[in-house]
Structures are given as C-alpha cells and as structure tokens.
Design an enzyme around this catalytic site. Sequence first.
Site, PDB file in Angstrom:
ATOM      1  N   HIS A 209      -6.783   9.913   1.450  1.00 12.48           N
ATOM      2  CA  HIS A 209      -5.636   9.286   1.841  1.00 12.48           C
ATOM      3  C   HIS A 209      -5.322   8.179   1.393  1.00 12.48           C
ATOM      4  CE1 HIS A 209      -6.260  11.561   6.296  1.00 12.48           C
ATOM      5  NE2 HIS A 209      -5.062  11.309   6.102  1.00 12.48           N
TER       6      HIS A 209
ATOM      7  N   TYR B   5     -12.971  11.313   4.106  1.00 18.05           N
ATOM      8  CA  TYR B   5     -11.644  11.145   4.773  1.00 18.05           C
ATOM      9  C   TYR B   5     -10.437   9.403   3.938  1.00 18.05           C
ATOM     10  CZ  TYR B   5      -8.245  10.526   7.957  1.00 18.05           C
ATOM     11  OH  TYR B   5      -7.184  11.068   9.518  1.00 18.05           O
TER      12      TYR B   5
END
Length: 104
Positions: free
Chosen positions: A22, A18
Amino acid sequence: MSRVSFKMYLKPGYKEEYKKRHDAIWPELKKLLQETGISNYSIFLDEETHTLFGVQEIDGNASSQQLGSNPIVQKWWAFMADIMETNPDNSPVTKPLEEVFYME
C-alpha cells in the site's frame, strides 16, 4: 459527501507486506479512486484479529469496494489475493460497518 467503512481480513504474518504494497500503491489505482470521488481513505489493522478496518469519504456513487468491474481494480485484487482472505473473483472478503457515532 458521505463516509463508508468496512472490514477485511489479512492473513496472519503479512502486516509488513500489506503495508509495503500500500505504501507503493499504483499511480493508476490512486488516480482511479480519486477520479471516482474517493478521498481520505484510511485502513487500520487490529493485529489481534488480523482485521483490517477501512474508512473513506465518497463524493459520488461508489466506494472502492464497488469498482470491481474496473481492470485496474481487478489487477490490484489479484496482486493482493495471496495475503488477504478473498472471494473466488479475488475481491477481498469485506463486511460493511454501520456508523453508530460521529463527531465533527
């Protein structure tokens, strides 16, 4: 300028993925968010519950969670769907949060 916050849910074991995705946010998505008036956007993770907590400032009418008709956002949602809890349209399952305290 207003602030909104919401929570989302990360699948267990995907914290690093994740963060990696990002850290390399697509320039066209970042530009869209900025042009829509979204700034100071942060996402925090509660590792015990896998709950993501997002907060953003909005100088406009729409938070990032309201941009779902945009093809860039739809593509991002599809890209993230394998590591998050999602709705049938790949949008992240989100729950808006009520502000109960703010200190300037």
